[in-house]
Design an enzyme around this catalytic site. Structure first.
Site, PDB file in Angstrom:
ATOM      1  N   CYS A  94       3.316   4.230   8.076  1.00 30.27           N
ATOM      2  CA  CYS A  94       3.432   5.460   7.287  1.00 30.27           C
ATOM      3  C   CYS A  94       4.357   6.466   7.983  1.00 30.27           C
ATOM      4  O   CYS A  94       4.139   6.805   9.147  1.00 30.27           O
ATOM      5  CB  CYS A  94       2.062   6.084   7.063  1.00 30.27           C
ATOM      6  SG  CYS A  94       2.127   7.597   6.064  1.00 30.27           S
ATOM      7  N   GLY A 113      10.845  -3.951   1.893  1.00 26.97           N
ATOM      8  CA  GLY A 113      11.832  -2.883   1.910  1.00 26.97           C
ATOM      9  C   GLY A 113      13.006  -3.105   0.981  1.00 26.97           C
ATOM     10  O   GLY A 113      13.755  -4.068   1.141  1.00 26.97           O
ATOM     11  N   GLU A 114      13.148  -2.212  -0.016  1.00 28.86           N
ATOM     12  CA  GLU A 114      14.334  -2.150  -0.877  1.00 28.86           C
ATOM     13  C   GLU A 114      14.480  -3.388  -1.769  1.00 28.86           C
ATOM     14  O   GLU A 114      15.588  -3.891  -1.992  1.00 28.86           O
ATOM     15  CB  GLU A 114      15.588  -1.948  -0.032  1.00 28.86           C
ATOM     16  CG  GLU A 114      16.682  -1.137  -0.706  1.00 28.86           C
ATOM     17  CD  GLU A 114      16.297   0.301  -1.029  1.00 28.86           C
ATOM     18  OE1 GLU A 114      16.975   0.882  -1.897  1.00 28.86           O
ATOM     19  OE2 GLU A 114      15.331   0.851  -0.440  1.00 28.86           O
ATOM     20  N   PRO A 129       0.844  -1.195   0.000  1.00 26.29           N
ATOM     21  CA  PRO A 129       0.000   0.000   0.000  1.00 26.29           C
ATOM     22  C   PRO A 129       0.882   1.248   0.000  1.00 26.29           C
ATOM     23  O   PRO A 129       1.508   1.577   1.002  1.00 26.29           O
ATOM     24  CB  PRO A 129      -0.767  -0.119   1.323  1.00 26.29           C
ATOM     25  CG  PRO A 129       0.180  -0.865   2.222  1.00 26.29           C
ATOM     26  CD  PRO A 129       0.986  -1.776   1.336  1.00 26.29           C
ATOM     27  N   MET A 130       0.940   1.938  -1.125  1.00 26.84           N
ATOM     28  CA  MET A 130       1.824   3.107  -1.251  1.00 26.84           C
ATOM     29  C   MET A 130       0.977   4.353  -1.461  1.00 26.84           C
ATOM     30  O   MET A 130       0.446   4.580  -2.547  1.00 26.84           O
ATOM     31  CB  MET A 130       2.804   2.904  -2.413  1.00 26.84           C
ATOM     32  CG  MET A 130       3.812   1.804  -2.169  1.00 26.84           C
ATOM     33  SD  MET A 130       4.794   1.428  -3.653  1.00 26.84           S
ATOM     34  CE  MET A 130       3.681   0.286  -4.502  1.00 26.84           C
ATOM     35  N   GLY A 154       7.193  -2.846  -3.024  1.00 28.86           N
ATOM     36  CA  GLY A 154       6.705  -1.478  -2.967  1.00 28.86           C
ATOM     37  C   GLY A 154       7.122  -0.690  -4.191  1.00 28.86           C
ATOM     38  O   GLY A 154       6.703  -0.967  -5.309  1.00 28.86           O
ATOM     39  N   LYS A 213       0.808  -3.752   9.292  1.00 25.42           N
ATOM     40  CA  LYS A 213       2.072  -3.382   8.657  1.00 25.42           C
ATOM     41  C   LYS A 213       2.785  -2.381   9.562  1.00 25.42           C
ATOM     42  O   LYS A 213       2.208  -1.372   9.958  1.00 25.42           O
ATOM     43  CB  LYS A 213       1.826  -2.763   7.278  1.00 25.42           C
ATOM     44  CG  LYS A 213       3.097  -2.525   6.466  1.00 25.42           C
ATOM     45  CD  LYS A 213       2.754  -2.097   5.038  1.00 25.42           C
ATOM     46  CE  LYS A 213       4.005  -2.082   4.171  1.00 25.42           C
ATOM     47  NZ  LYS A 213       4.942  -0.997   4.526  1.00 25.42           N
TER      48      LYS A 213
END
Length: 325
Positions: free
Chosen positions: A103, A205-206, A12-13, A228, A144
């Protein structure tokens, strides 16, 4: 019992993976499920239309048109209010319910939302427990989180608080709030969280390449991985990871056309070109053709101008009517 097959999840971005982007990325394939941008909960029970606006998939069986299940993410700090909204949401038959404790946006954190709550594990527990009472056991319930606010000192405590509150799984972004999106992501700390809880942990992540995917799984020990910004920068990444036919820029022409069509139908014309430029800005990381198209589009402000450039670049334009979001 055989281990669960590895899953790829679309992250979720906020401001990036909106409904239009979810439609395009899941149409390209490779995702097992995803989560929409957060629904902010503050002080009242939201109307059904608010949930449907953030997650239009709720109006089509909580799936994208490609059939990928999309879970709905709630964000707030009041356990009772979040629980009441979860009850309303459950009535709309979502594919699952997720809680946002990740967030890092300052505007969100100032109002005690997202990663700001990672200094209060007891509150995380109360939120999870309250929402769990509204979410039936048959419906996936996840949270998350990041590794902390300023440091990782309470990461394990927060994860255990959420587990005790009843979440079925944790999604862990390997950075603190202060880290923002600066590399590297701390995959070894995701491993520490995984070892501290009994519920499944999804690593996040990454991850920009299939090699990153292999590395995060190896270092974190997690079976499941969430993609993401890497998914937006390379829309074929999920397919590459799963060993499916990858392809290149030519395969993205229909995806760009589909995205532009969806944006033009849902977004005010004054904002539509900016949305496409934002995506091209990330695509430049992997595709030289995106760099060229981005540079030609930078100064364009009108939908008709973008239409002409896309057509000249061999990308079909199919939208007929535009309506305000």
């Amino acid at each position: 019992m055989s281990p669960a097959p590895a899953q790829l999840i679309l992250a979720p971005m906020e401001g990036l993976a909106d409904h239009e982007m979810r439609e395009v990325l899941t149409a390209l394939g490779g995702y097992d499920w995803g989560i929409c941008q957060f629904v902010r909960v503050s002080g009242s029970v939201l109307p059904r239309r608010t949930f449907a606006r953030v997650c239009p998939e709720l109006l089509q069986g909580s799936r994208t048109r490609a059939g990928t299940p999309i879970r709905v993410q709630l964000m707030g700090s009041d356990p009772d209010c979040l629980a009441d909204n979860a009850g309303r949401l459950v009535g709309m038959a979502p594919a699952g319910v997720d809680l946002n404790f990740g967030c890092p946006a300052p505007t969100v954190n100032r109002h005690r939302g997202g990663a700001a709550l990672l200094e209060e594990p007891e509150l995380l527990h109360r939120i999870a427990a309250a929402v769990r009472r509204q979410v039936p056991a048959t419906l996936p319930f996840t949270a998350k989180m990041r590794l902390g606010l300023k440091d990782t000192s309470r990461a394990l405590e927060c994860a255990q608080a959420l587990e005790a509150g009843g979440v079925d799984a944790l999604i862990v972004h390997g950075r603190t709030k202060v880290d923002g999106y600066r590399p590297p992501a701390r995959w070894s700390w995701i491993a520490r969280v995984r070892e501290a809880v009994q519920v499944p942990v999804v690593a996040n992540g990454e991850v920009w390449t299939p090699a990153d995917y292999a590395a995060i799984r190896a270092e974190s020990g997690c079976t499941h991985v969430m993609l993401g910004r890497g998914a937006v920068a390379d829309p074929l990444l999920a397919r590459r990871i799963k060993g499916q036919a990858g392809g290149g820029w030519d395969d993205l022409g229909p995806a760009l056309s589909m995205y532009w069509d969806l944006v033009c139908r849902r977004v005010l014309p004054v904002h539509a070109p900016g949305r496409l430029k934002q995506w091209l800005g990330l695509l430049r990381r992997n595709y030289a053709e995106a760099e060229s198209l981005y540079q030609q589009m930078r100064t364009l402000r009108q939908v008709a101008e973008v239409d002409r450039l896309l057509l000249a670049s061999g990308i079909p334009v199919s939208h007929q009517e535009r309506q305000a979001a």
